[in-house]
Design a protein around this motif. Structure first.
Motif, short mmCIF file in Angstrom:
data_model
loop_
_atom_site.label_atom_id
_atom_site.label_comp_id
_atom_site.label_asym_id
_atom_site.label_seq_id
_atom_site.Cartn_x
_atom_site.Cartn_y
_atom_site.Cartn_z
N HIS A 134 3.78 -3.51 -6.48
CA HIS A 134 4.14 -2.08 -6.51
C HIS A 134 4.55 -1.58 -5.12
O HIS A 134 5.60 -0.96 -4.96
N GLU A 135 3.74 -1.87 -4.11
CA GLU A 135 4.04 -1.37 -2.76
C GLU A 135 5.33 -1.98 -2.22
O GLU A 135 6.13 -1.31 -1.57
N HIS A 138 8.42 -0.15 -3.25
CA HIS A 138 8.82 1.03 -2.46
C HIS A 138 9.76 0.65 -1.33
O HIS A 138 10.64 1.42 -0.97
N ASP A 144 7.54 6.47 -6.77
CA ASP A 144 6.47 6.36 -7.77
C ASP A 144 6.93 7.01 -9.07
O ASP A 144 7.14 8.22 -9.12
N TYR A 146 5.15 7.44 -11.65
CA TYR A 146 4.10 8.27 -12.25
C TYR A 146 4.22 9.72 -11.78
O TYR A 146 3.46 10.59 -12.20
#
Ligand SMILES: [Zn+2]
Length: 210
Positions: A134-135, A138, A144, A146
């Protein structure tokens, strides 16, 4: 004035049309990529992100290796390349006492992924790997999901995408295509901008880069 407005709307329409449509099998709905899903910049330098792991984060080497390999495979090119040199790196992966409860944070301007060992220690190896995936997402310019503004999509993204925080260790088609789209529609941070941030001692994350 009128002409500029027209030009701008044409540009926006153009971007939406260029977005790749995706069908979510559960809902059978087509999702178009849009600019709420991406930031303005990515961390690549000539198509590559050289990353350096600081000594205090070596305990996450396994998860970092797997996560970078999975991204390179999903992107179809070797974007993440490890370097032993901090000064040669665009991205530093380090351990830091960030906000309690958070597992990791990605700071794109100066290229830092800070991992919170208090949270990471409570996670299984696969969940730690998911945090890294996930990181790293970025750094390719994605936001994100969410936090996506539209509620029903936000809830779908949260359940079914890496950038929505579903803690999956599988980079699916949606996540891979979004990352490729993001790399095309965001701008690589320039050398001067990057160096300005990295050498700014007042920047929050710099104190963790040792
Ligand atoms: Zn995130």
């Amino acid at each position: 004035m009128k002409r500029i407005a027209l030009l701008l709307s044409a540009l926006v329409v153009g971007i939406v049309i260029m977005g790749i449509s995706l069908v979510d099998s559960a809902q059978g709905r087509t999702i178009y990529f849009d600019h709420n899903m991406i930031a303005s910049k990515n961390l690549t330098d000539h198509g590559v992100i050289k990353y350096h792991v600081t000594g205090n984060a070596h305990k996450y080497n396994n998860e970092i290796n797997v996560a970078t390999k999975k991204w390179n495979y999903a992107l179809g090119k070797k974007v993440f390349v490890q370097t032993n040199s901090l000064t040669d790196s665009r991205l530093v992966i380090t351990k830091a006492a960030i906000t309690p409860g958070l597992a990791g944070v990605a700071e794109i301007n100066s290229g830092v992924i800070a991992l919170n060992s208090e949270t990471m220690n409570r996670y299984s190896e696969s969940k730690r790997e998911a945090v890294l995936i996930h990181e790293l997402g970025h750094t390719l310019g994605t936001k994100d999901l969410y936090l996506y503004p539209e509620a029903s999509l936000r809830s779908l993204f949260t359940r079914a995408t890496i950038m929505g925080g579903d803690y999956s260790t599988h980079i699916g088609k949606f996540d891979a295509d979004l990352a490729k789209w993001s790399l095309k529609h965001t701008t690589p941070v320039s050398d001067s901008e990057f160096n300005g941030y990295r050498h700014d001692p007042h920047l929050y994350f710099q104190k963790y880069v040792v």
